[in-house]
Scaffold this motif. Sequence first.
Motif, PDB file in Angstrom:
ATOM      1  N   GLY A 253       0.641  -1.179   0.099  1.00  0.00           N
ATOM      2  CA  GLY A 253      -0.178  -0.024   0.183  1.00  0.00           C
ATOM      3  C   GLY A 253       0.659   1.271   0.023  1.00  0.00           C
ATOM      4  N   GLY A 254       2.137   1.033   0.156  1.00  0.00           N
ATOM      5  CA  GLY A 254       2.943   2.282   0.154  1.00  0.00           C
ATOM      6  C   GLY A 254       3.651   2.773  -1.229  1.00  0.00           C
ATOM      7  N   ILE A 255       3.383   1.924  -2.277  1.00  0.00           N
ATOM      8  CA  ILE A 255       3.490   2.190  -3.574  1.00  0.00           C
ATOM      9  C   ILE A 255       2.634   3.365  -4.301  1.00  0.00           C
ATOM     10  CG2 ILE A 255       3.998   1.351  -5.967  1.00  0.00           C
ATOM     11  CD1 ILE A 255       5.855   0.376  -4.196  1.00  0.00           C
ATOM     12  N   ARG A 256       3.038   4.277  -4.685  1.00  0.00           N
ATOM     13  CA  ARG A 256       2.535   5.542  -5.115  1.00  0.00           C
ATOM     14  C   ARG A 256       2.964   5.978  -6.378  1.00  0.00           C
ATOM     15  NH1 ARG A 256      -1.755   5.921  -1.911  1.00  0.00           N
ATOM     16  NH2 ARG A 256      -1.167   5.939   0.147  1.00  0.00           N
ATOM     17  N   CYS A 257       1.953   6.255  -7.409  1.00  0.00           N
ATOM     18  CA  CYS A 257       2.359   6.660  -8.866  1.00  0.00           C
ATOM     19  C   CYS A 257       1.508   7.769  -9.207  1.00  0.00           C
ATOM     20  CB  CYS A 257       1.806   5.500  -9.783  1.00  0.00           C
ATOM     21  SG  CYS A 257       2.807   4.067  -9.616  1.00  0.00           S
ATOM     22  N   GLY A 258       1.290   8.609  -8.036  1.00  0.00           N
ATOM     23  CA  GLY A 258       0.503  10.074  -8.360  1.00  0.00           C
ATOM     24  C   GLY A 258       1.329  10.944  -9.371  1.00  0.00           C
ATOM     25  N   GLY A 259       2.574  10.861  -9.240  1.00  0.00           N
ATOM     26  CA  GLY A 259       3.301  11.911 -10.469  1.00  0.00           C
ATOM     27  C   GLY A 259       3.326  11.572 -11.821  1.00  0.00           C
ATOM     28  N   SER A 260       2.565  10.331 -12.086  1.00  0.00           N
ATOM     29  CA  SER A 260       2.729   9.917 -13.580  1.00  0.00           C
ATOM     30  C   SER A 260       1.663  10.639 -14.277  1.00  0.00           C
ATOM     31  CB  SER A 260       2.330   8.243 -13.593  1.00  0.00           C
ATOM     32  OG  SER A 260       3.209   7.722 -12.811  1.00  0.00           O
ATOM     33  N   ARG A 261       2.210  10.712 -15.644  1.00  0.00           N
ATOM     34  CA  ARG A 261       1.098  11.483 -16.472  1.00  0.00           C
ATOM     35  C   ARG A 261       1.437  11.111 -18.023  1.00  0.00           C
ATOM     36  NH1 ARG A 261       3.845  17.581 -16.661  1.00  0.00           N
ATOM     37  NH2 ARG A 261       5.941  16.792 -17.460  1.00  0.00           N
ATOM     38  N   MET A 262       0.495  11.343 -18.636  1.00  0.00           N
ATOM     39  CA  MET A 262       0.743  11.022 -20.201  1.00  0.00           C
ATOM     40  C   MET A 262       0.109  12.321 -21.041  1.00  0.00           C
ATOM     41  SD  MET A 262      -0.386   7.751 -22.643  1.00  0.00           S
ATOM     42  CE  MET A 262       0.836   6.833 -21.807  1.00  0.00           C
ATOM     43  N   SER A 263       0.558  12.571 -22.103  1.00  0.00           N
ATOM     44  CA  SER A 263       0.067  13.858 -23.130  1.00  0.00           C
ATOM     45  C   SER A 263      -0.665  13.063 -24.069  1.00  0.00           C
ATOM     46  CB  SER A 263       1.299  14.651 -23.599  1.00  0.00           C
ATOM     47  OG  SER A 263       0.670  15.440 -24.794  1.00  0.00           O
ATOM     48  N   SER A 264      -1.840  13.595 -24.132  1.00  0.00           N
ATOM     49  CA  SER A 264      -2.614  13.160 -25.460  1.00  0.00           C
ATOM     50  C   SER A 264      -2.446  13.794 -26.931  1.00  0.00           C
ATOM     51  CB  SER A 264      -4.131  13.542 -25.164  1.00  0.00           C
ATOM     52  OG  SER A 264      -4.360  14.631 -25.249  1.00  0.00           O
ATOM     53  N   ARG A 265      -1.484  14.740 -26.739  1.00  0.00           N
ATOM     54  CA  ARG A 265      -0.847  15.473 -28.103  1.00  0.00           C
ATOM     55  C   ARG A 265       0.166  14.667 -28.480  1.00  0.00           C
ATOM     56  NH1 ARG A 265      -0.945  20.279 -24.801  1.00  0.00           N
ATOM     57  NH2 ARG A 265       1.421  20.171 -25.089  1.00  0.00           N
ATOM     58  N   THR A 266       1.106  14.307 -27.593  1.00  0.00           N
ATOM     59  CA  THR A 266       2.391  13.683 -28.140  1.00  0.00           C
ATOM     60  C   THR A 266       2.445  12.091 -27.886  1.00  0.00           C
ATOM     61  OG1 THR A 266       3.447  14.037 -25.786  1.00  0.00           O
ATOM     62  CG2 THR A 266       3.662  15.763 -27.615  1.00  0.00           C
ATOM     63  N   GLY A 267       1.536  11.662 -26.932  1.00  0.00           N
ATOM     64  CA  GLY A 267       1.902  10.222 -26.826  1.00  0.00           C
ATOM     65  C   GLY A 267       2.826   9.901 -25.852  1.00  0.00           C
ATOM     66  N   ILE A 268       3.630  10.949 -25.229  1.00  0.00           N
ATOM     67  CA  ILE A 268       4.847  10.459 -24.322  1.00  0.00           C
ATOM     68  C   ILE A 268       4.186  10.632 -22.945  1.00  0.00           C
ATOM     69  CG2 ILE A 268       6.805  11.527 -23.739  1.00  0.00           C
ATOM     70  CD1 ILE A 268       7.011  10.504 -26.512  1.00  0.00           C
ATOM     71  N   GLY A 269       4.497   9.466 -22.295  1.00  0.00           N
ATOM     72  CA  GLY A 269       3.983   9.197 -20.926  1.00  0.00           C
ATOM     73  C   GLY A 269       5.381   9.275 -19.939  1.00  0.00           C
ATOM     74  N   GLU A 270       5.146  10.122 -18.737  1.00  0.00           N
ATOM     75  CA  GLU A 270       6.285  10.108 -17.884  1.00  0.00           C
ATOM     76  C   GLU A 270       5.543   9.482 -16.574  1.00  0.00           C
ATOM     77  OE1 GLU A 270       9.178  11.415 -17.962  1.00  0.00           O
ATOM     78  OE2 GLU A 270       8.930  12.893 -19.727  1.00  0.00           O
TER      79      GLU A 270
ATOM     80  N   GLU B 244      11.584   6.254  -8.688  1.00  0.00           N
ATOM     81  CA  GLU B 244      11.871   5.713  -9.707  1.00  0.00           C
ATOM     82  C   GLU B 244      11.166   6.370 -11.033  1.00  0.00           C
ATOM     83  OE1 GLU B 244      14.372   3.377 -10.181  1.00  0.00           O
ATOM     84  OE2 GLU B 244      14.638   3.009  -8.018  1.00  0.00           O
ATOM     85  N   LYS B 245      11.822   6.782 -12.112  1.00  0.00           N
ATOM     86  CA  LYS B 245      10.931   7.300 -13.335  1.00  0.00           C
ATOM     87  C   LYS B 245      11.416   6.609 -14.561  1.00  0.00           C
ATOM     88  CE  LYS B 245      10.968  12.181 -11.198  1.00  0.00           C
ATOM     89  NZ  LYS B 245      11.434  13.470 -11.420  1.00  0.00           N
ATOM     90  N   MET B 246      10.477   6.716 -15.553  1.00  0.00           N
ATOM     91  CA  MET B 246      10.779   6.181 -16.678  1.00  0.00           C
ATOM     92  C   MET B 246       9.871   6.949 -17.698  1.00  0.00           C
ATOM     93  SD  MET B 246       9.033   2.442 -16.824  1.00  0.00           S
ATOM     94  CE  MET B 246       9.462   2.472 -18.645  1.00  0.00           C
ATOM     95  N   ARG B 247      10.217   6.777 -18.959  1.00  0.00           N
ATOM     96  CA  ARG B 247       9.432   7.529 -19.952  1.00  0.00           C
ATOM     97  C   ARG B 247       8.921   6.148 -21.000  1.00  0.00           C
ATOM     98  NH1 ARG B 247      11.413  13.018 -23.122  1.00  0.00           N
ATOM     99  NH2 ARG B 247      10.754  13.747 -21.110  1.00  0.00           N
ATOM    100  N   ILE B 248       7.666   6.659 -21.248  1.00  0.00           N
ATOM    101  CA  ILE B 248       7.286   5.476 -22.274  1.00  0.00           C
ATOM    102  C   ILE B 248       6.560   6.355 -23.491  1.00  0.00           C
ATOM    103  CG2 ILE B 248       6.709   3.765 -20.731  1.00  0.00           C
ATOM    104  CD1 ILE B 248       3.716   4.663 -20.907  1.00  0.00           C
ATOM    105  N   LYS B 249       6.516   5.437 -24.518  1.00  0.00           N
ATOM    106  CA  LYS B 249       5.532   6.236 -25.912  1.00  0.00           C
ATOM    107  C   LYS B 249       4.418   5.151 -26.076  1.00  0.00           C
ATOM    108  CE  LYS B 249       5.115   8.318 -29.715  1.00  0.00           C
ATOM    109  NZ  LYS B 249       3.901   7.783 -30.229  1.00  0.00           N
ATOM    110  N   ALA B 250       3.397   5.978 -26.172  1.00  0.00           N
ATOM    111  CA  ALA B 250       2.154   5.124 -26.488  1.00  0.00           C
ATOM    112  C   ALA B 250       2.165   4.604 -27.826  1.00  0.00           C
ATOM    113  CB  ALA B 250       0.963   5.950 -26.421  1.00  0.00           C
ATOM    114  N   TRP B 251       1.683   3.146 -28.056  1.00  0.00           N
ATOM    115  CA  TRP B 251       1.580   2.571 -29.225  1.00  0.00           C
ATOM    116  C   TRP B 251       0.500   2.936 -30.170  1.00  0.00           C
ATOM    117  CZ3 TRP B 251       2.950  -3.221 -27.339  1.00  0.00           C
ATOM    118  CH2 TRP B 251       4.089  -3.217 -26.669  1.00  0.00           C
ATOM    119  N   VAL B 252       0.536   4.072 -30.721  1.00  0.00           N
ATOM    120  CA  VAL B 252      -0.342   4.788 -31.208  1.00  0.00           C
ATOM    121  C   VAL B 252      -0.046   4.628 -32.809  1.00  0.00           C
ATOM    122  CG1 VAL B 252      -1.363   6.068 -29.542  1.00  0.00           C
ATOM    123  CG2 VAL B 252       0.327   7.103 -30.889  1.00  0.00           C
ATOM    124  N   GLY B 253       1.303   4.457 -33.189  1.00  0.00           N
ATOM    125  CA  GLY B 253       1.624   4.276 -34.599  1.00  0.00           C
ATOM    126  C   GLY B 253       2.140   5.603 -35.312  1.00  0.00           C
ATOM    127  N   TYR B 254       1.857   6.648 -34.450  1.00  0.00           N
ATOM    128  CA  TYR B 254       2.680   7.802 -34.848  1.00  0.00           C
ATOM    129  C   TYR B 254       2.800   8.698 -33.701  1.00  0.00           C
ATOM    130  CZ  TYR B 254      -1.739  10.051 -34.639  1.00  0.00           C
ATOM    131  OH  TYR B 254      -2.887  10.622 -34.279  1.00  0.00           O
TER     132      TYR B 254
END
Length: 272
Positions: free
Chosen positions: A113-130, A153-163
């Motif tokens: 219960g101590g795992i927190r991901c409240g600082g995560s986000r993803m842009s609908s414009r770019t498809g880049i997620g932090e 811990e941080k990482m960046r992802i790219k949404a699988w939207v094709g572009y």
Amino acid sequence: MNKKQLPSKSIYSYITGRISASVSEGRTRKGSITVEAALAVPIFFLAVVSLLYLMEMTAIRTAVRSGLQYAGKEAAEEAYMLTAVLPARLEDDVVHAAGAERLDRSIVEGGSGGIRCGGSRMSSRTGIGELEVTYQIRLPIPMFGVPPVTCREKMRIKAWVGYEKPGFEKDDEKTVYVTETGLVYHKDYHCTYLELSIHMVQPEEVEGLRNTGGGKYYPCERCMGHGKRGVYITDSGDRYHSSLSCSGLKRTVYAVPMSEVVGKGACSRCGR
């Protein structure tokens, strides 16, 4: 007959003195060794325990990092349908991948219960997620009063939207939280408007109860609010429910950049 004259002083006095001095010196050496051992043994065990906890912290960090990678992959796969991050879903995926039982018996504050991901986000414009996961490590060394250590811990992802859509949001842009039907945005993921406080009461008590705004409670249109053993209410809601799994008691929260909440006002509690 020659008579030998005996010496007037004892010939053993010098030898006896040497023996007494040697015994006294041996006792002093034994005492000093005992004191040194009493000081060295606790320091040695403290060093061993510190090394073990350092290894445990490294293992936990590796497990959480792997869990975040798993959660990021799941979020990237689902981004073509929903270009937003669900912090609660990320937390569940991280705990699932790292192992809830493993986290509960670890030195993580609050366990799974101590795992927190409240600082995560993803842009609908770019498809880049932090993606970001934070947790606290407690070191059980009461003699030093060491406070919990916050790990991130941080990482960046790219949404699988094709572009990739044109434009890229600023790194320092704030993340806010919205719901599917909400008219305001929240700066705090744990705002009381987002985290429903559910209470079970007897059906006959509902008539006399009031929510935080002073309003009455009415039956839920989904579950009809007819509970046999009891009904469920929330502090800020105006409905009572017969089932704890009713969709009216659940709330889906999205993490989005501040620039994408055009038309929504700030929450009166956490948006100031």
